[in-house]
Scaffold this active site. Sequence first.
Site, PDB file in Angstrom:
ATOM      1  N   ILE A  12      49.013  45.942 -27.516  1.00 19.58           N
ATOM      2  CA  ILE A  12      48.310  46.013 -28.807  1.00 19.58           C
ATOM      3  C   ILE A  12      48.899  47.135 -29.661  1.00 19.58           C
ATOM      4  CG2 ILE A  12      46.050  46.168 -29.921  1.00 19.58           C
ATOM      5  CD1 ILE A  12      44.793  45.385 -27.178  1.00 19.58           C
ATOM      6  N   ASN A  32      53.525  57.146 -22.005  1.00 14.73           N
ATOM      7  CA  ASN A  32      54.207  57.614 -20.788  1.00 14.73           C
ATOM      8  C   ASN A  32      55.031  56.506 -20.134  1.00 14.73           C
ATOM      9  OD1 ASN A  32      52.322  55.986 -19.579  1.00 14.73           O
ATOM     10  ND2 ASN A  32      51.445  57.561 -18.252  1.00 14.73           N
ATOM     11  N   ASN A  35      53.079  51.382 -18.494  1.00 16.19           N
ATOM     12  CA  ASN A  35      52.928  49.927 -18.598  1.00 16.19           C
ATOM     13  C   ASN A  35      53.653  49.398 -19.835  1.00 16.19           C
ATOM     14  OD1 ASN A  35      51.941  47.493 -17.540  1.00 16.19           O
ATOM     15  ND2 ASN A  35      50.219  47.481 -18.970  1.00 16.19           N
ATOM     16  N   LEU A  59      48.857  61.597 -21.258  1.00 13.54           N
ATOM     17  CA  LEU A  59      47.502  62.102 -21.511  1.00 13.54           C
ATOM     18  C   LEU A  59      47.097  63.149 -20.479  1.00 13.54           C
ATOM     19  CD1 LEU A  59      45.532  58.743 -22.074  1.00 13.54           C
ATOM     20  CD2 LEU A  59      46.101  60.412 -23.846  1.00 13.54           C
ATOM     21  N   SER A 124      36.061  47.812 -25.985  1.00  8.54           N
ATOM     22  CA  SER A 124      36.219  46.451 -25.475  1.00  8.54           C
ATOM     23  C   SER A 124      34.884  45.736 -25.462  1.00  8.54           C
ATOM     24  CB  SER A 124      36.756  46.553 -24.042  1.00  8.54           C
ATOM     25  OG  SER A 124      36.619  45.321 -23.379  1.00  8.54           O
ATOM     26  N   THR A 126      33.876  44.325 -23.132  1.00  6.44           N
ATOM     27  CA  THR A 126      33.344  44.534 -21.784  1.00  6.44           C
ATOM     28  C   THR A 126      32.118  45.459 -21.809  1.00  6.44           C
ATOM     29  OG1 THR A 126      34.028  44.954 -19.512  1.00  6.44           O
ATOM     30  CG2 THR A 126      34.797  46.526 -21.126  1.00  6.44           C
ATOM     31  N   TYR A 148      36.608  50.154 -14.952  1.00  7.80           N
ATOM     32  CA  TYR A 148      37.331  50.084 -16.231  1.00  7.80           C
ATOM     33  C   TYR A 148      36.339  50.045 -17.388  1.00  7.80           C
ATOM     34  CZ  TYR A 148      39.519  47.942 -20.277  1.00  7.80           C
ATOM     35  OH  TYR A 148      39.905  47.667 -21.565  1.00  7.80           O
ATOM     36  N   LYS A 152      35.279  52.769 -20.656  1.00  4.92           N
ATOM     37  CA  LYS A 152      35.143  52.467 -22.098  1.00  4.92           C
ATOM     38  C   LYS A 152      33.771  52.906 -22.603  1.00  4.92           C
ATOM     39  CE  LYS A 152      39.172  50.739 -22.759  1.00  4.92           C
ATOM     40  NZ  LYS A 152      40.162  51.563 -23.455  1.00  4.92           N
ATOM     41  N   PHE A 177      37.822  41.739 -28.556  1.00  2.00           N
ATOM     42  CA  PHE A 177      37.539  40.590 -27.707  1.00  2.00           C
ATOM     43  C   PHE A 177      38.838  40.227 -26.970  1.00  2.00           C
ATOM     44  CE2 PHE A 177      33.025  39.742 -28.123  1.00  2.00           C
ATOM     45  CZ  PHE A 177      32.714  40.825 -28.922  1.00  2.00           C
ATOM     46  N   GLY A 293      32.049  38.627 -11.166  1.00  2.13           N
ATOM     47  CA  GLY A 293      31.909  39.482 -12.350  1.00  2.13           C
ATOM     48  C   GLY A 293      32.081  38.758 -13.673  1.00  2.13           C
TER      49      GLY A 293
END
Length: 333
Positions: A12, A32, A35, A59, A124, A126, A148, A152, A177, A293
Amino acid sequence: MKILVTGGLGFIGSHTVVELIRAGHEPVIFDNLYNSKIETLDKIKKITGSDVKFYKADLLDPDSMETVFKENKFDAVIHFAGLKAVGESVQLPLRYYENNISGTINLCKLMEKYGCKNIIFSSSATVYGAPKSVPIREDFPLSTTNPYGTTKLFLERILTDLTVPDKDLKVILLRYFNPIGADESGLIGEEPNGIPNNLMPYIMQVARGILPELGVFGNDYDTPDGTGVRDYIHVTDLALGHVAALKRVNTGGGVDIYNLGTGTGYSVLDIVKAFEKANGVKVPYAIKPRRAGDIAMCYADPTKAKEELGWEAKKDLETMCKDSWRYAQSLTK
Ligand code: NAD
Ligand code: UFG
């Protein structure tokens, strides 16, 4: 505006950097590379024709971050950097809490020290847990079911708390989303490591012949075709949501919260069919048990972002499928 983009080489973040440049802003990236790949920097330059300042910083290494603040004066921070794999977070909760929460605290300390008063944070959907109804509005109750998601939710609260003593601090919480798609150049996109967890990256690997078939996690949900319904949003639309959110920067302190979604839900089978139709590629699938989940339906009420930011998602599902596939085909197996 001069904007620090943490995690700016990720999925993103890289798309947002492109849209920031197109809108005339000056993004500075730090990442860093955990990913993401440094090659993405050249691709951003190729797409935009602009040079972008990049720092390899972490970070969790405040000294490396401080260099970035010493050498630049930022109007705002857009904070994407973080770990994001739900399943992995259950296995490695400390790593998630440390990277996402301690890392963000380190970032906030530097913002305070260097007088940066605006932060846009990647939250998120979530944080809505299992919503009692759809579409989901920003004032729905919050809860989480995995570490995770908890990072958030905690970070939303921590950032909100910081606005109490610091009346000039503006915190903008963007609840994304399900981002899919890729820049239409086909140069940047999502490239997960290993076997993907998320639907569209998994479909890509099946379509490319790397994985034999898609497992559809449950067809007995209370949804039109029994499979899970989500709000898939083109990553470029999502990126433009950040550009729109910059309008709220320097409008006085406090917290603004926006859903970034399309407001439309599609099922897993809708996505498979749309992908096949858009690209003329077969995606074999088999129905599997529900994934622990998962919830039946999750889609946004995006009215608030439209009213206050003048932003709405524009790209349709066909475009999302075509753009995802254009990028996936550019990857080596
Ligand atoms: P991504 O993994 O592609 O990007 C995150 C970037 O942050 C990567 O480039 C990574 O190298 C970097 N990073 C991670 N930890 C770091 C650290 N300690 N120091 C410096 N850099 C670090 O993920 P994305 O899909 O682009 O997601 C961006 C943000 O949006 C994340 O915070 C994620 O949790 C959030 N989000 C993503 C989704 C989604 O479905 N992709 C949905 C909701 C929210
Ligand atoms: N699905 C399958 N098979 C797969 C992968 C997914 O059937 O191989 C289904 C899921 O059951 C769900 C839908 O496809 O019904 C979407 O699943 P994703 O894993 O792509 O996305 P989620 O909605 O579960 O979660 C994602 C991110 C979360 C984020 C959330 C909202 O993984 O971190 O979107 O932004 F919080």
